[in-house]
Motif scaffolding. Structure first.
Motif, short mmCIF file in Angstrom:
data_model
loop_
_atom_site.label_atom_id
_atom_site.label_comp_id
_atom_site.label_asym_id
_atom_site.label_seq_id
_atom_site.Cartn_x
_atom_site.Cartn_y
_atom_site.Cartn_z
N MET A 295 49.88 49.54 57.20
CA MET A 295 48.44 49.66 56.49
C MET A 295 47.42 49.47 57.62
O MET A 295 46.58 50.11 57.71
CB MET A 295 48.25 48.72 55.40
N ARG A 296 47.83 48.34 58.50
CA ARG A 296 46.69 48.24 59.61
C ARG A 296 46.32 49.41 60.49
O ARG A 296 45.02 49.73 60.83
CB ARG A 296 47.43 46.80 60.47
N ASN A 297 47.45 50.09 60.83
CA ASN A 297 47.31 51.37 61.78
C ASN A 297 46.52 52.50 61.08
O ASN A 297 45.57 52.93 61.43
CB ASN A 297 48.63 52.02 62.21
N SER A 298 46.64 52.58 59.34
CA SER A 298 45.84 53.55 58.96
C SER A 298 44.53 53.08 58.95
O SER A 298 43.49 54.15 58.97
CB SER A 298 46.51 53.44 57.24
N ILE A 299 44.19 51.75 58.61
CA ILE A 299 42.87 51.57 58.67
C ILE A 299 42.16 51.62 59.90
O ILE A 299 40.86 52.15 60.07
CB ILE A 299 42.76 50.04 58.19
N GLU A 300 42.70 51.43 61.07
CA GLU A 300 42.42 51.60 62.37
C GLU A 300 41.73 53.24 62.41
O GLU A 300 40.85 53.31 62.99
CB GLU A 300 43.10 51.08 63.59
N ARG A 301 42.90 53.94 62.11
CA ARG A 301 42.80 55.46 62.29
C ARG A 301 41.48 55.92 61.63
O ARG A 301 40.74 56.50 61.89
CB ARG A 301 43.97 56.03 62.10
N ALA A 302 41.43 55.36 60.00
CA ALA A 302 40.25 55.65 59.29
C ALA A 302 39.04 55.26 59.98
O ALA A 302 37.86 56.15 60.16
CB ALA A 302 40.57 55.14 58.00
N LEU A 303 38.80 54.03 60.64
CA LEU A 303 37.67 53.51 60.99
C LEU A 303 37.23 54.40 62.51
O LEU A 303 35.96 54.90 62.50
CB LEU A 303 37.94 52.11 61.67
N ASN A 304 38.27 54.88 63.34
CA ASN A 304 37.80 55.85 64.43
C ASN A 304 37.39 57.05 63.70
O ASN A 304 36.41 57.87 64.29
CB ASN A 304 39.23 56.14 65.03
N VAL A 305 37.90 57.50 62.60
CA VAL A 305 37.47 58.95 61.92
C VAL A 305 36.12 58.92 61.61
O VAL A 305 35.02 59.70 61.56
CB VAL A 305 38.52 59.37 60.90
N LEU A 306 35.80 57.71 60.85
CA LEU A 306 34.53 57.61 60.15
C LEU A 306 33.43 57.30 61.25
O LEU A 306 32.21 57.84 61.36
CB LEU A 306 34.40 56.37 59.36
N MET A 307 33.77 56.84 62.51
CA MET A 307 32.75 56.75 63.59
C MET A 307 32.41 58.01 64.28
O MET A 307 31.52 58.28 65.15
CB MET A 307 33.42 55.86 64.49
N HIS A 308 33.57 58.97 64.13
CA HIS A 308 33.15 60.22 64.50
C HIS A 308 32.83 61.29 63.39
O HIS A 308 33.02 62.46 63.64
CB HIS A 308 34.17 60.79 65.33
N ASP A 309 32.25 61.06 62.34
CA ASP A 309 31.53 61.78 61.39
C ASP A 309 32.86 62.43 60.67
O ASP A 309 32.46 63.63 60.25
CB ASP A 309 30.63 62.63 61.98
N GLY A 310 33.77 61.89 60.62
CA GLY A 310 34.92 62.72 60.16
C GLY A 310 35.20 62.26 58.58
O GLY A 310 34.45 61.39 58.01
N LEU A 311 36.16 62.72 57.91
CA LEU A 311 36.32 62.41 56.42
C LEU A 311 37.87 61.53 56.25
O LEU A 311 38.77 61.96 56.84
CB LEU A 311 36.31 63.79 55.44
N TYR B 41 40.60 66.78 54.87
CA TYR B 41 40.05 65.40 55.18
C TYR B 41 40.93 65.15 56.76
O TYR B 41 41.77 65.97 56.77
CB TYR B 41 40.46 64.22 54.25
N ASP B 42 40.50 64.14 57.33
CA ASP B 42 41.13 63.85 58.90
C ASP B 42 42.24 62.72 58.63
O ASP B 42 42.88 62.62 59.68
CB ASP B 42 39.88 63.38 59.78
N CYS B 43 41.95 61.95 57.70
CA CYS B 43 42.72 60.81 57.77
C CYS B 43 42.86 60.09 56.16
O CYS B 43 41.91 60.55 55.48
CB CYS B 43 42.40 59.70 58.71
N ALA B 44 44.07 59.93 55.84
CA ALA B 44 44.21 59.15 54.63
C ALA B 44 45.11 57.89 54.78
O ALA B 44 45.73 57.58 55.47
CB ALA B 44 45.10 60.05 53.65
N ILE B 45 44.64 56.82 53.77
CA ILE B 45 45.32 55.65 53.55
C ILE B 45 45.80 55.64 52.40
O ILE B 45 45.32 55.69 51.09
CB ILE B 45 44.18 54.45 53.70
N ASN B 46 47.35 55.86 52.38
CA ASN B 46 47.99 55.69 51.23
C ASN B 46 48.45 54.56 50.50
O ASN B 46 49.32 53.99 51.17
CB ASN B 46 49.21 56.71 51.56
#
Length: 193
Positions: free
Chosen positions: A1-17, A150-155
């Motif tokens: 889960m930690r890796n998913s949140i890190e990826r999601a943060l990176n996507v948000l910082m680059h205007d991704g979804l 979307y660019d990334c999902a947290i399941n």
């Protein structure tokens, strides 16, 4: 889960979804202060631009940063949030007119879900809080039902699929009935006098 949140943060910082879990459904998150990200959300959902999009926050201070909160709204927030309620408040200038669809009001979710709160808190800014489905499609209670680009999902597995109650706190009225409706109606009636 930690890796998913890190990826999601990176996507948000680059205007991704990002698709993220809440206490109701999976949400489609983009940086709520970025016009580029907001446009991507509308396009991904096939949503008409005249329909407002809510945002999600991680604490009451973030609500105060994006909306005007009077004494009654503050008391409501203390009593019912975090939880499956969308509050509609007068938006501050920081909020794009695209999100409000020109109404000058913003719908705000403060979800009672650990992952959503961590994601928003660490991003340190509100994200969009529309459901992660094509407009009019089935409620995204699982990742498999998130049928938008979307660019990334947290399941986080299956979600409850309950309907949030939508409350306009400026006019003290319930816009959509959902969870905890009796308590919310009782609260509003106390302030109507």
């Amino acid at each position: 889960m930690r890796n998913s949140i890190e990826r999601a943060l990176n996507v948000l910082m680059h205007d991704g979804l990002v698709v993220y879990p809440t206490d109701t459904l999976y949400g489609l998150g983009g940086d709520a202060l970025s016009d580029e990200a907001i446009l991507k959300v509308f396009e991904a959902k096939g949503r008409e631009y005249y329909k407002p999009i809510s945002i999600a926050v991680s604490d009451p201070d973030m609500i105060g940063a994006v909306a005007y909160v009077d004494e009654m709204a503050e008391e409501f927030i203390d009593e019912f949030l975090p939880g499956p309620v969308t509050v509609i408040l007068p938006a501050r200038k920081i909020i794009s007119a695209r999100l409000t669809a020109g109404t000058k009001k913003i719908g705000i979710r403060y979800p009672d879900h650990e992952i959503a709160l961590e994601l928003i808190s660490r991003f340190d800014s509100p994200i969009t809080a529309t459901s992660a489905n094509l407009s009019g499609g089935p409620d995204p209670v699982s990742i498999e039902l998130c049928n938008v680009p979307y660019d990334c999902a947290i399941n986080a597995g299956p979600l409850p699929g309950i309907c949030s109650t939508v409350v306009d706190l400026e006019f003290r009225e319930i816009i959509r009935a959902g969870v905890d409706i009796e308590s919310i109606a009782a609260f509003l009636s106390r302030w109507s006098c």
